[in-house]
Design a protein around this motif. Structure first.
Motif, PDB file in Angstrom:
ATOM      1  N   LEU A 137       0.847  -1.189   0.000  1.00 58.85           N
ATOM      2  CA  LEU A 137       0.000   0.000   0.000  1.00 58.85           C
ATOM      3  C   LEU A 137       0.884   1.241   0.000  1.00 58.85           C
ATOM      4  CD1 LEU A 137      -2.764   1.410   0.244  1.00 58.85           C
ATOM      5  CD2 LEU A 137      -2.523   1.189   2.740  1.00 58.85           C
ATOM      6  N   LEU A 138       0.605   2.161  -0.942  1.00 58.29           N
ATOM      7  CA  LEU A 138       1.382   3.396  -1.065  1.00 58.29           C
ATOM      8  C   LEU A 138       0.476   4.608  -0.950  1.00 58.29           C
ATOM      9  CD1 LEU A 138       3.570   2.457  -4.175  1.00 58.29           C
ATOM     10  CD2 LEU A 138       4.216   2.289  -1.766  1.00 58.29           C
ATOM     11  N   LEU A 139       1.079   5.703  -0.547  1.00 50.22           N
ATOM     12  CA  LEU A 139       0.425   6.998  -0.578  1.00 50.22           C
ATOM     13  C   LEU A 139       1.284   7.907  -1.451  1.00 50.22           C
ATOM     14  CD1 LEU A 139      -1.860   8.833   0.560  1.00 50.22           C
ATOM     15  CD2 LEU A 139      -0.219   9.538   2.318  1.00 50.22           C
ATOM     16  N   ALA A 140       0.666   8.518  -2.454  1.00 48.17           N
ATOM     17  CA  ALA A 140       1.377   9.483  -3.297  1.00 48.17           C
ATOM     18  C   ALA A 140       1.020  10.881  -2.816  1.00 48.17           C
ATOM     19  CB  ALA A 140       0.970   9.319  -4.758  1.00 48.17           C
ATOM     20  N   THR A 141       2.043  11.722  -2.664  1.00 50.46           N
ATOM     21  CA  THR A 141       1.836  13.125  -2.334  1.00 50.46           C
ATOM     22  C   THR A 141       2.449  13.967  -3.448  1.00 50.46           C
ATOM     23  OG1 THR A 141       3.873  13.208  -0.996  1.00 50.46           O
ATOM     24  CG2 THR A 141       1.813  12.750   0.168  1.00 50.46           C
ATOM     25  N   ALA A 142       1.729  14.998  -3.862  1.00 54.07           N
ATOM     26  CA  ALA A 142       2.225  15.891  -4.910  1.00 54.07           C
ATOM     27  C   ALA A 142       2.239  17.307  -4.366  1.00 54.07           C
ATOM     28  CB  ALA A 142       1.343  15.805  -6.142  1.00 54.07           C
ATOM     29  N   SER A 143       3.247  18.065  -4.781  1.00 54.08           N
ATOM     30  CA  SER A 143       3.500  19.329  -4.121  1.00 54.08           C
ATOM     31  C   SER A 143       3.777  20.472  -5.087  1.00 54.08           C
ATOM     32  CB  SER A 143       4.702  19.146  -3.181  1.00 54.08           C
ATOM     33  OG  SER A 143       5.159  20.368  -2.669  1.00 54.08           O
ATOM     34  N   LEU A 144       3.679  21.665  -4.523  1.00 55.01           N
ATOM     35  CA  LEU A 144       4.082  22.861  -5.238  1.00 55.01           C
ATOM     36  C   LEU A 144       5.589  22.907  -5.435  1.00 55.01           C
ATOM     37  CD1 LEU A 144       1.763  25.512  -3.533  1.00 55.01           C
ATOM     38  CD2 LEU A 144       1.276  23.989  -5.440  1.00 55.01           C
ATOM     39  N   ASP A 145       6.330  21.995  -4.772  1.00 61.38           N
ATOM     40  CA  ASP A 145       7.795  21.942  -4.933  1.00 61.38           C
ATOM     41  C   ASP A 145       8.220  21.179  -6.193  1.00 61.38           C
ATOM     42  OD1 ASP A 145       7.606  19.214  -4.317  1.00 61.38           O
ATOM     43  OD2 ASP A 145       8.608  19.391  -2.382  1.00 61.38           O
ATOM     44  N   GLU A 146       7.252  20.882  -7.082  1.00 64.07           N
ATOM     45  CA  GLU A 146       7.498  20.258  -8.389  1.00 64.07           C
ATOM     46  C   GLU A 146       7.814  18.768  -8.301  1.00 64.07           C
ATOM     47  OE1 GLU A 146      10.626  22.612 -10.146  1.00 64.07           O
ATOM     48  OE2 GLU A 146       9.455  24.453  -9.987  1.00 64.07           O
ATOM     49  N   SER A 147       7.475  18.131  -7.186  1.00 64.76           N
ATOM     50  CA  SER A 147       7.799  16.711  -7.033  1.00 64.76           C
ATOM     51  C   SER A 147       6.589  15.902  -6.581  1.00 64.76           C
ATOM     52  CB  SER A 147       8.933  16.528  -6.022  1.00 64.76           C
ATOM     53  OG  SER A 147       8.464  16.771  -4.708  1.00 64.76           O
ATOM     54  N   VAL A 148       6.728  14.600  -6.790  1.00 65.64           N
ATOM     55  CA  VAL A 148       5.781  13.603  -6.283  1.00 65.64           C
ATOM     56  C   VAL A 148       6.585  12.652  -5.416  1.00 65.64           C
ATOM     57  CG1 VAL A 148       4.206  11.723  -6.900  1.00 65.64           C
ATOM     58  CG2 VAL A 148       4.339  13.767  -8.350  1.00 65.64           C
TER      59      VAL A 148
END
Length: 147
Positions: A45-56
């Motif tokens: 099980l994974l959680l993906a986070t995406a950001s204003l810092d240009e990364s996932v």
């Protein structure tokens, strides 16, 4: 910036995991369609986070580790979506850049550039297409063939 995960069955009043790695605000999070109780129970099980810092970032929810940092984007990442099998991740950013990644090794495997910012990405159930919604009032559907 941080993403926190609580275990609702735990008597503790603090999060089980406090994912602190992004350099700017996290804009979106998505759970993978994997792990116990899913159609892909033998995958982590994974959680993906995406950001204003240009990364996932891909987080292993079982042990709290950061499994991958996907950093090809050059603008804020506003949307992520796991494929139905959990093997791929689509990410869309401002400036209209869509990337498809192999979750297992973090390799970028497909790109698409459209006009306007991407605010949402989504897979079809057959895992053969990815849709991207652009600020230019366009929805693009991209064919995807597994490598």
């Amino acid at each position: 910036c941080t993403a926190k995960v609580w275990d609702i069955n735990s008597p503790r009043n603090e999060p089980k995991w406090d994912f602190k790695s992004h350099q700017q605000e996290i804009y979106t999070v998505k759970w993978s369609p994997t792990g116990p109780g899913s159609k892909n129970p033998n995958k982590v099980l994974l959680l993906a986070t995406a950001s204003l810092d240009e990364s996932v970032r891909l987080w292993n929810v079982a042990n709290g580790s950061c499994l991958r940092i996907l950093s090809r984007h050059r603008e804020s990442v506003y949307s992520v979506a796991f494929s139905p099998s959990g093997e791929y991740l689509a990410s869309g950013s401002l400036a209209g850049q869509l990337y498809i990644w192999n979750v297992g090794d973090g390799v970028h495997i497909k790109s698409f550039k459209g006009k306007g910012d991407i605010f949402e990405v989504a897979w079809n159930v057959e895992e053969t297409r990815v849709a991207a919604c652009f600020s230019s009032n366009v929805v693009s559907v991209i064919d995807f063939k597994k490598p």
